[in-house]
Scaffold this motif. Structure first.
Motif, short mmCIF file in Angstrom:
data_model
loop_
_atom_site.label_atom_id
_atom_site.label_comp_id
_atom_site.label_asym_id
_atom_site.label_seq_id
_atom_site.Cartn_x
_atom_site.Cartn_y
_atom_site.Cartn_z
N PRO A 35 84.83 -32.39 8.41
CA PRO A 35 84.90 -31.36 9.46
C PRO A 35 86.10 -30.44 9.25
CG PRO A 35 84.53 -33.53 10.41
CD PRO A 35 84.87 -33.75 8.97
N LEU A 36 85.88 -29.16 9.50
CA LEU A 36 86.94 -28.17 9.39
C LEU A 36 87.68 -27.99 10.71
CD1 LEU A 36 84.96 -25.60 7.26
CD2 LEU A 36 86.93 -26.93 6.48
N LEU A 37 86.98 -28.21 11.81
CA LEU A 37 87.60 -28.12 13.12
C LEU A 37 86.72 -28.81 14.14
CD1 LEU A 37 87.02 -24.76 14.98
CD2 LEU A 37 86.01 -25.15 12.74
N TRP A 38 87.32 -29.13 15.26
CA TRP A 38 86.61 -29.58 16.46
C TRP A 38 86.82 -28.53 17.53
CZ3 TRP A 38 88.87 -30.00 21.22
CH2 TRP A 38 88.08 -30.55 22.24
N TYR A 39 85.74 -28.25 18.30
CA TYR A 39 85.96 -27.40 19.47
C TYR A 39 85.13 -27.88 20.64
CZ TYR A 39 81.65 -24.56 18.87
OH TYR A 39 80.35 -24.12 18.77
N ALA A 40 85.66 -27.64 21.83
CA ALA A 40 85.08 -28.19 23.06
C ALA A 40 83.76 -27.50 23.40
CB ALA A 40 86.07 -28.03 24.20
N ASP A 41 82.91 -28.24 24.09
CA ASP A 41 81.64 -27.67 24.55
C ASP A 41 81.84 -26.74 25.74
OD1 ASP A 41 80.28 -29.11 22.64
OD2 ASP A 41 79.69 -30.74 24.00
N GLY A 42 82.87 -27.01 26.54
CA GLY A 42 83.07 -26.23 27.75
C GLY A 42 84.15 -25.18 27.61
N ALA A 43 84.19 -24.29 28.58
CA ALA A 43 85.16 -23.20 28.57
C ALA A 43 86.59 -23.75 28.63
CB ALA A 43 84.92 -22.27 29.76
N LEU A 61 96.97 -32.39 13.85
CA LEU A 61 96.06 -31.35 14.30
C LEU A 61 96.82 -30.35 15.17
CD1 LEU A 61 93.10 -33.67 15.44
CD2 LEU A 61 93.19 -32.34 13.33
N LEU A 62 96.44 -29.09 15.08
CA LEU A 62 97.03 -28.06 15.91
C LEU A 62 95.96 -27.36 16.72
CD1 LEU A 62 99.61 -26.37 13.50
CD2 LEU A 62 100.06 -28.03 15.32
N PRO A 63 96.30 -26.96 17.96
CA PRO A 63 95.30 -26.31 18.81
C PRO A 63 95.20 -24.81 18.54
CG PRO A 63 97.33 -26.57 20.03
CD PRO A 63 97.58 -27.18 18.68
N VAL A 64 94.04 -24.26 18.81
CA VAL A 64 93.81 -22.82 18.81
C VAL A 64 92.63 -22.57 19.73
CG1 VAL A 64 92.22 -22.84 16.82
CG2 VAL A 64 93.54 -20.77 17.33
N LEU A 65 92.65 -21.46 20.43
CA LEU A 65 91.46 -21.06 21.20
C LEU A 65 90.48 -20.39 20.25
CD1 LEU A 65 92.85 -19.39 24.46
CD2 LEU A 65 91.85 -21.66 24.24
N VAL A 66 89.20 -20.72 20.39
CA VAL A 66 88.17 -20.00 19.65
C VAL A 66 87.31 -19.25 20.65
CG1 VAL A 66 88.15 -21.60 17.71
CG2 VAL A 66 86.61 -22.03 19.65
N THR A 67 86.80 -18.10 20.20
CA THR A 67 85.97 -17.28 21.07
C THR A 67 84.67 -16.90 20.38
OG1 THR A 67 85.81 -15.14 22.21
CG2 THR A 67 87.24 -15.24 20.30
N GLY A 68 83.61 -16.85 21.16
CA GLY A 68 82.33 -16.38 20.64
C GLY A 68 82.24 -14.87 20.64
N VAL A 182 92.53 -28.08 14.75
CA VAL A 182 92.39 -27.81 13.32
C VAL A 182 93.41 -28.66 12.56
CG1 VAL A 182 92.65 -26.06 11.51
CG2 VAL A 182 91.59 -25.45 13.70
N PRO A 183 93.01 -29.30 11.45
CA PRO A 183 94.00 -30.01 10.64
C PRO A 183 94.85 -29.02 9.86
CG PRO A 183 91.81 -30.22 9.66
CD PRO A 183 91.64 -29.48 10.95
N ALA A 184 96.07 -28.80 10.30
CA ALA A 184 96.97 -27.84 9.67
C ALA A 184 98.40 -28.25 9.94
CB ALA A 184 96.72 -26.43 10.20
N ARG A 185 99.31 -27.91 9.03
CA ARG A 185 100.72 -28.27 9.17
C ARG A 185 101.45 -27.33 10.12
NH1 ARG A 185 102.62 -31.99 5.61
NH2 ARG A 185 101.30 -32.48 3.83
N ARG A 186 101.06 -26.07 10.15
CA ARG A 186 101.73 -25.09 10.99
C ARG A 186 100.71 -24.08 11.48
NH1 ARG A 186 106.13 -22.37 7.06
NH2 ARG A 186 106.27 -20.87 8.78
#
Length: 288
Positions: A35-43, A61-68, A182-186
């Motif tokens: 997997p390249l990332l996980w993202y939530a089903d809900g808003a 893992l580091l967080p980021v917001l994703v948008t459609g 996302v699996p990332a160092r920074r």
């Protein structure tokens, strides 16, 4: 280009208690080997960021917001290409930006460049390649200096503040956002870690853009907080506080994302510096 052991295949084993969500391995060339990332089903909720950041960081893992976005394109439809991403640390940010400047600025800003031009470089007081007159946009002006002001708060606290604003009014801003890990160092490496191709019409190897983002982390306490199909929002913990600082950085923004100026009225780098850079705690980018 995930450079850490990837806990996403089994979040529970990594001590992560995640809400319902999806693991994304879809790429342009078929399923990725992990997997390249996980993202939530809900808003996204305004209060989710801090918890995900604390729990995810322990697991790499580091967080980021994703948008459609307005076209409802979530990460499965982002044309991810991790094979195309090199390592951000292999690129010099100034060389990257200077190359973009040479490729784009003379054509796009030349007609609006200062008439002065004897040295081939923009005048410091007139903006980087903008103003009245005609002639070349000039040589690459170099990296902007670190702002003289001190940061008002920790960079991750500043990032959480921007996330709260976006998540709290996502329909107005972006058409909806969800939390992702996302699996990332920074933070700057997040786009390369997933093989993001949102800027492909400008740059085929997103790691080169990430090298610039690393430099912005160091100079401006920047964090990548939102990604869409071809959009990015960066929080800024220490923004330029003077027009001189803002103009210098606006040249970097132009090299990084020419569409921000070329396709946005008034198509002027000085105006962009004042409106989108000076004292701004978030920067938005969009590539055509």
């Amino acid at each position: 280009m995930a450079t850490l052991p990837n806990p996403l295949p089994d979040p529970a084993a990594a001590g992560l208690d995640l809400p319902p969500g999806s693991l994304v391995d879809a790429t342009l060339d078929g399923p990725w080997h992990e997997p390249l990332l996980w993202y939530a089903d809900g808003a996204a909720d305004q209060g989710d960021w801090a918890g995900l950041r604390a729990a995810g960081r322990r697991a790499g893992l580091l967080p980021v917001l994703v948008t459609g976005g307005q076209r409802d394109q979530w990460p499965e439809a982002w044309d991810l290409s991790p094979d195309s991403a090199s390592y951000p640390g292999d690129h010099d940010p100034e060389e990257v930006l200077a190359g973009y400047w040479t490729d784009y600025a003379d054509d796009e800003l030349g007609d609006a460049a200062p008439a002065d031009g004897a040295s081939g470089k923009p005048e410091t007081g007139s903006g980087s390649g903008t103003g009245s007159g005609s002639g070349s946009a000039g040589a690459w002006p170099g990296l902007a200096p670190v702002p003289a002001r001190e940061a008002a708060e920790d960079p991750d606290t500043a990032a959480a503040g921007i996330v709260a604003v976006v998540a709290g009014d996502a329909d107005l801003w972006l058409g909806g956002t969800r939390m992702a890990l996302v699996p990332a160092r920074r933070s700057a490496d997040i786009p390369a870690a997933i093989g993001w191709t949102g800027a492909v019409n400008h740059e085929n190897d997103v790691a080169r853009l990430c090298a610039v983002l690393r430099s912005w982390e160091d100079r401006y306490d920047a964090r990548v907080v939102v990604l869409g199909f071809d959009t990015m929002i960066v929080s800024v913990g220490r923004p330029p506080a003077t027009m001189e600082e803002a103009r210098a950085l606006a040249a970097e923004h132009y090299a990084f994302c020419p569409d921000n100026i070329d396709q946005s009225p008034p198509y002027d780098l000085d105006a962009y510096a004042e409106k989108a850079v000076l004292d701004q705690d978030a920067w938005s980018f969009w590539w055509d």
